[in-house]
Design a protein around this motif. Sequence first.
Motif, PDB file in Angstrom:
ATOM      1  N   SER A  74       0.833  -1.210   0.000  1.00 40.19           N
ATOM      2  CA  SER A  74       0.000   0.000   0.000  1.00 40.19           C
ATOM      3  C   SER A  74       0.863   1.253   0.000  1.00 40.19           C
ATOM      4  CB  SER A  74      -0.910   0.011   1.233  1.00 40.19           C
ATOM      5  OG  SER A  74      -1.797  -1.081   1.220  1.00 40.19           O
ATOM      6  N   VAL A  75       1.939   1.223   0.799  1.00 40.61           N
ATOM      7  CA  VAL A  75       2.847   2.373   0.838  1.00 40.61           C
ATOM      8  C   VAL A  75       3.583   2.509  -0.488  1.00 40.61           C
ATOM      9  CG1 VAL A  75       4.840   3.394   2.010  1.00 40.61           C
ATOM     10  CG2 VAL A  75       3.132   2.136   3.326  1.00 40.61           C
ATOM     11  N   VAL A  76       4.060   1.396  -1.042  1.00 43.86           N
ATOM     12  CA  VAL A  76       4.792   1.436  -2.312  1.00 43.86           C
ATOM     13  C   VAL A  76       3.910   2.012  -3.414  1.00 43.86           C
ATOM     14  CG1 VAL A  76       5.894   0.042  -4.107  1.00 43.86           C
ATOM     15  CG2 VAL A  76       6.330  -0.462  -1.690  1.00 43.86           C
ATOM     16  N   SER A  77       2.676   1.530  -3.513  1.00 48.93           N
ATOM     17  CA  SER A  77       1.761   2.010  -4.566  1.00 48.93           C
ATOM     18  C   SER A  77       1.436   3.488  -4.387  1.00 48.93           C
ATOM     19  CB  SER A  77       0.473   1.185  -4.544  1.00 48.93           C
ATOM     20  OG  SER A  77       0.736  -0.172  -4.783  1.00 48.93           O
ATOM     21  N   ALA A  78       1.179   3.891  -3.160  1.00 45.99           N
ATOM     22  CA  ALA A  78       0.831   5.289  -2.901  1.00 45.99           C
ATOM     23  C   ALA A  78       2.007   6.223  -3.137  1.00 45.99           C
ATOM     24  CB  ALA A  78       0.328   5.445  -1.465  1.00 45.99           C
ATOM     25  N   SER A  79       3.238   5.696  -2.953  1.00 49.74           N
ATOM     26  CA  SER A  79       4.408   6.562  -3.088  1.00 49.74           C
ATOM     27  C   SER A  79       4.807   6.826  -4.533  1.00 49.74           C
ATOM     28  CB  SER A  79       5.599   5.941  -2.346  1.00 49.74           C
ATOM     29  OG  SER A  79       6.041   4.759  -2.976  1.00 49.74           O
ATOM     30  N   VAL A  80       4.351   5.998  -5.474  1.00 51.29           N
ATOM     31  CA  VAL A  80       4.803   6.137  -6.870  1.00 51.29           C
ATOM     32  C   VAL A  80       4.556   7.539  -7.428  1.00 51.29           C
ATOM     33  CG1 VAL A  80       4.457   5.338  -9.239  1.00 51.29           C
ATOM     34  CG2 VAL A  80       4.689   3.676  -7.385  1.00 51.29           C
ATOM     35  N   PRO A  81       3.302   8.067  -7.422  1.00 48.66           N
ATOM     36  CA  PRO A  81       3.114   9.415  -7.970  1.00 48.66           C
ATOM     37  C   PRO A  81       3.849  10.487  -7.169  1.00 48.66           C
ATOM     38  CG  PRO A  81       1.106   8.663  -6.876  1.00 48.66           C
ATOM     39  CD  PRO A  81       2.021   7.496  -6.952  1.00 48.66           C
ATOM     40  N   LEU A  82       3.893  10.341  -5.849  1.00 46.26           N
ATOM     41  CA  LEU A  82       4.550  11.354  -5.024  1.00 46.26           C
ATOM     42  C   LEU A  82       6.061  11.357  -5.239  1.00 46.26           C
ATOM     43  CD1 LEU A  82       2.621  10.925  -1.639  1.00 46.26           C
ATOM     44  CD2 LEU A  82       2.137  12.497  -3.523  1.00 46.26           C
ATOM     45  N   VAL A  83       6.654  10.167  -5.351  1.00 46.79           N
ATOM     46  CA  VAL A  83       8.103  10.076  -5.569  1.00 46.79           C
ATOM     47  C   VAL A  83       8.498  10.757  -6.872  1.00 46.79           C
ATOM     48  CG1 VAL A  83       9.975   8.464  -6.140  1.00 46.79           C
ATOM     49  CG2 VAL A  83       8.510   8.022  -4.166  1.00 46.79           C
ATOM     50  N   PHE A  84       7.705  10.534  -7.923  1.00 47.51           N
ATOM     51  CA  PHE A  84       8.087  11.100  -9.209  1.00 47.51           C
ATOM     52  C   PHE A  84       7.738  12.581  -9.328  1.00 47.51           C
ATOM     53  CE2 PHE A  84       8.271   6.572 -10.219  1.00 47.51           C
ATOM     54  CZ  PHE A  84       9.533   6.532 -10.796  1.00 47.51           C
ATOM     55  N   VAL A  85       6.712  13.036  -8.647  1.00 51.92           N
ATOM     56  CA  VAL A  85       6.456  14.487  -8.590  1.00 51.92           C
ATOM     57  C   VAL A  85       7.603  15.177  -7.860  1.00 51.92           C
ATOM     58  CG1 VAL A  85       5.004  16.253  -7.533  1.00 51.92           C
ATOM     59  CG2 VAL A  85       3.946  14.369  -8.782  1.00 51.92           C
ATOM     60  N   MET A  86       7.978  14.623  -6.727  1.00 51.86           N
ATOM     61  CA  MET A  86       9.097  15.170  -5.957  1.00 51.86           C
ATOM     62  C   MET A  86      10.378  15.134  -6.770  1.00 51.86           C
ATOM     63  SD  MET A  86      10.109  16.320  -2.935  1.00 51.86           S
ATOM     64  CE  MET A  86      11.779  16.823  -2.521  1.00 51.86           C
ATOM     65  N   GLY A  87      10.641  14.002  -7.404  1.00 46.24           N
ATOM     66  CA  GLY A  87      11.875  13.840  -8.160  1.00 46.24           C
ATOM     67  C   GLY A  87      11.971  14.771  -9.352  1.00 46.24           C
ATOM     68  N   LEU A  88      10.888  14.855 -10.126  1.00 49.98           N
ATOM     69  CA  LEU A  88      10.902  15.732 -11.303  1.00 49.98           C
ATOM     70  C   LEU A  88      11.068  17.199 -10.900  1.00 49.98           C
ATOM     71  CD1 LEU A  88       8.114  14.147 -13.560  1.00 49.98           C
ATOM     72  CD2 LEU A  88      10.543  14.403 -14.126  1.00 49.98           C
ATOM     73  N   THR A  89      10.369  17.606  -9.872  1.00 50.59           N
ATOM     74  CA  THR A  89      10.466  19.002  -9.429  1.00 50.59           C
ATOM     75  C   THR A  89      11.879  19.336  -8.968  1.00 50.59           C
ATOM     76  OG1 THR A  89       8.158  18.922  -8.694  1.00 50.59           O
ATOM     77  CG2 THR A  89       9.506  20.743  -7.894  1.00 50.59           C
ATOM     78  N   ALA A  90      12.455  18.482  -8.125  1.00 46.82           N
ATOM     79  CA  ALA A  90      13.777  18.756  -7.562  1.00 46.82           C
ATOM     80  C   ALA A  90      14.870  18.683  -8.621  1.00 46.82           C
ATOM     81  CB  ALA A  90      14.080  17.784  -6.421  1.00 46.82           C
ATOM     82  N   THR A  91      14.850  17.641  -9.442  1.00 42.07           N
ATOM     83  CA  THR A  91      15.936  17.475 -10.414  1.00 42.07           C
ATOM     84  C   THR A  91      15.861  18.508 -11.533  1.00 42.07           C
ATOM     85  OG1 THR A  91      14.641  15.775 -11.597  1.00 42.07           O
ATOM     86  CG2 THR A  91      16.224  15.019  -9.946  1.00 42.07           C
ATOM     87  N   CYS A  92      14.661  18.846 -11.972  1.00 38.96           N
ATOM     88  CA  CYS A  92      14.533  19.865 -13.022  1.00 38.96           C
ATOM     89  C   CYS A  92      14.929  21.251 -12.504  1.00 38.96           C
ATOM     90  CB  CYS A  92      13.106  19.893 -13.570  1.00 38.96           C
ATOM     91  SG  CYS A  92      12.666  18.440 -14.552  1.00 38.96           S
ATOM     92  N   THR A  93      14.558  21.545 -11.265  1.00 37.72           N
ATOM     93  CA  THR A  93      14.958  22.825 -10.669  1.00 37.72           C
ATOM     94  C   THR A  93      16.474  22.898 -10.529  1.00 37.72           C
ATOM     95  OG1 THR A  93      12.882  22.919  -9.440  1.00 37.72           O
ATOM     96  CG2 THR A  93      14.667  24.363  -8.694  1.00 37.72           C
ATOM     97  N   ALA A  94      17.078  21.821 -10.054  1.00 37.49           N
ATOM     98  CA  ALA A  94      18.538  21.782  -9.908  1.00 37.49           C
ATOM     99  C   ALA A  94      19.217  21.920 -11.264  1.00 37.49           C
ATOM    100  CB  ALA A  94      18.953  20.483  -9.239  1.00 37.49           C
ATOM    101  N   TYR A  95      18.683  21.274 -12.289  1.00 36.88           N
ATOM    102  CA  TYR A  95      19.256  21.366 -13.637  1.00 36.88           C
ATOM    103  C   TYR A  95      19.180  22.794 -14.158  1.00 36.88           C
ATOM    104  CZ  TYR A  95      19.637  20.773 -18.692  1.00 36.88           C
ATOM    105  OH  TYR A  95      19.995  20.900 -20.009  1.00 36.88           O
TER     106      TYR A  95
END
Length: 472
Positions: A184-205
């Motif tokens: 349940s945690v793994v499934s729920a984390s998928v959209p949040l992990v990638f929203v967080m990741g895209l925002t942080a990595t694109c901003t850093a880039y």
Amino acid sequence: MGIELTTLHYVYILFIVLILGVMLLRRDTSLVCICGIFVIGLLVKGSIYQAVSAIFNSFIYAITELLGTILIISLIVAMSRVLLATGINEAIVSPITRLIRTPSQAYWITGLLMMVMSWFFWPSPAVALIGAVLLPVSVRAGLPPVGVAMAMNLFGHGIALSGDFVIQGAPKLTAAAAGIPVQSVVSASVPLVFVMGLTATCTAYWLLQRELAGKETLAGRETELSQEKLTLYGQDDDALLGNMLSCTAKGLLAVMVPALFLLDVGIMYAAELQGGDATALVGGTAVFILVLIALLAHRNQGLEKITAYFIDGFKFGFTVFGPVIPIAAFFYLGDAGISQIMGKVLPLGSQGLVNDIGMAIASVVPLNAGVGAVTVTVVGAITGLDGSGFSGISLAGSIAHLFAAAIGSGIAILTALGQIAAIWVGGGTLVPWALIPAAAICGVSPFELARRNFWPVLLGLLVTTLTAMYLI
């Protein structure tokens, strides 16, 4: 409706507040957790010697719950040691290095490769596996060492570790504290992990691109890593010679290692393996790889070297989880752990200390998805201030359980959100003393790396929290 709160509930709340306060002061929380267990044991048992015994019993309970996670991480690290020692890691990533020609390619390829490797090997070993190979190539392409460190850090210790989809060490801790299945945690984390990741990595880039504009390519910069830096990852002089296997053998093994893990992923999907079963498959594969490569590389000394690699891996595993055990022991008391450690002590109708507290808050404070999401993010970030993203995720899971009980929904989303906030802050992207692996391999200051990561991670947490509000 929840039951009326007792002295036991209020003492538990008091120690949660104390733990958060100690974390804000950037001090270790182990002593506070031990004191909390003792006081709760004293309240429950009414005996000093039984309260003292409860400390030990709670540690046993926590270790039992965490043992699978400690074991898989130790085995993955042990395997990574033999890959690094034999140079197979370099053969694995060498085809990728031909694709790196510009700073942009260096940033994204380094980051994506680090993310994939971290899913299977965990970030700290993955830094050692690919950093020594990709750093010189990336710097020659024009990306400064701090940019390489940011890429490895944000994609590895950020995206990969906060989701931990393959090894599932983090989701197991938060799921246990929240009282829900790991999947349940793994499934729920998928959209949040990638929203967080895209925002942080694109901003850093974007920030890196703005800084690089108008600057000369750093092609002539010194990129050789010193022996001292590599020994941070447990390698000795002989291991770094890289001549234990022929080039052909290295090439074949470099194909075999990722192929076996890809096969594991296929088996997990086909056989619907989840949680402990999936972890067991990855762990067994890691042991098989370690044994095979150690025997091929060390020949007559292979039997002894296998043991040495296992010892190295277990040293790492227990070093990482040593601070987690007292903290997890305390927070397990908030759910089923208290009954198993101290007996049937909760009042009739109680659903656990945390759940009771959540229901009590719901009856007093009008909570909603927005308040719950913001609170869980803040608590998760605070728990990460001690520099260990894992030491606080049990608390993040407990707080998510509390607020979900009050709101009436969204426990998986809130648990995943707390996990993401705790690991992004403390697992190695913001707290300087948690950034040492990536900073050391790239030869940059961990404080400078933390400063560069600050705004990308902060913006990522904001966007991810807003996303969680929508999903609850």
